[in-house]
Design a protein around this motif. Structure first.
Motif: not given
Length: 155
Positions: A59-60, A62-63, A66-67
């Motif tokens: 998840e990190p 992917d974040a 995205a960010e």
């Protein structure tokens, strides 16, 4: 709980990571054939950092994409098991099952280290990922671990 999305090993420090559909976890050693199970890892013999198995959350990554628009690959951090859907930090100090038989003890948070930053050539790893993504664990009971296996706390 969560699941295993990627399984990675390396035969020795500095050699490429290899992806697997299944591996055998050996009690007191780690993943059969992996550099830390054979004593050929960068931190082999350093008690504080010599985990049998390292886990990292997907998840990190992917974040960060995205960010920040930065593409970092979990392979760059040279961890063994990439997970999804599990808060790995909540497992620290606890035993958990991976798949049907293997039981691990989550020892501590396993942040990216200077060795990883140097070997990957990605200094932004510290800034973008920090302590958000990994743990080191000891193998208490061995067994075969496969892609898609669930991680389940023992308590």
């Amino acid at each position: 709980m969560g699941r295993i999305e990627l399984i990675l090993t390396s035969r020795a420090c500095g050699t490429p990571m290899e992806s697997h559909e299944a591996v055998e976890l050996l009690p007191g050693l780690g993943i059969a054939g992996d550099r830390y199970a054979t004593g050929r890892g960068f931190y082999s013999g350093v008690a504080e950092w010599d985990a049998h198995v390292t886990l990292i959350r997907r998840e990190p990554f992917d974040a960060v994409a995205a960010e920040h628009g930065a593409i970092l690959d979990p392979v760059d951090l040279r961890r063994n098991l990439v997970t999804a859907g599990v808060d790995l930090h909540s497992l620290v100090g606890r035993r958990f099952r991976v798949g049907d038989r293997a039981i691990l003890l989550a020892r501590k948070v396993w942040p990216p280290c200077q060795h990883i930053v140097r070997s990957s050539g990605r200094p932004e790893i510290y800034r973008l990922l920090g302590r958000a993504c990994g743990i080191g664990a000891s193998v208490i009971e061995g067994g075969v671990v496969r892609l898609g296996d669930l991680l389940t706390p023992e308590d």
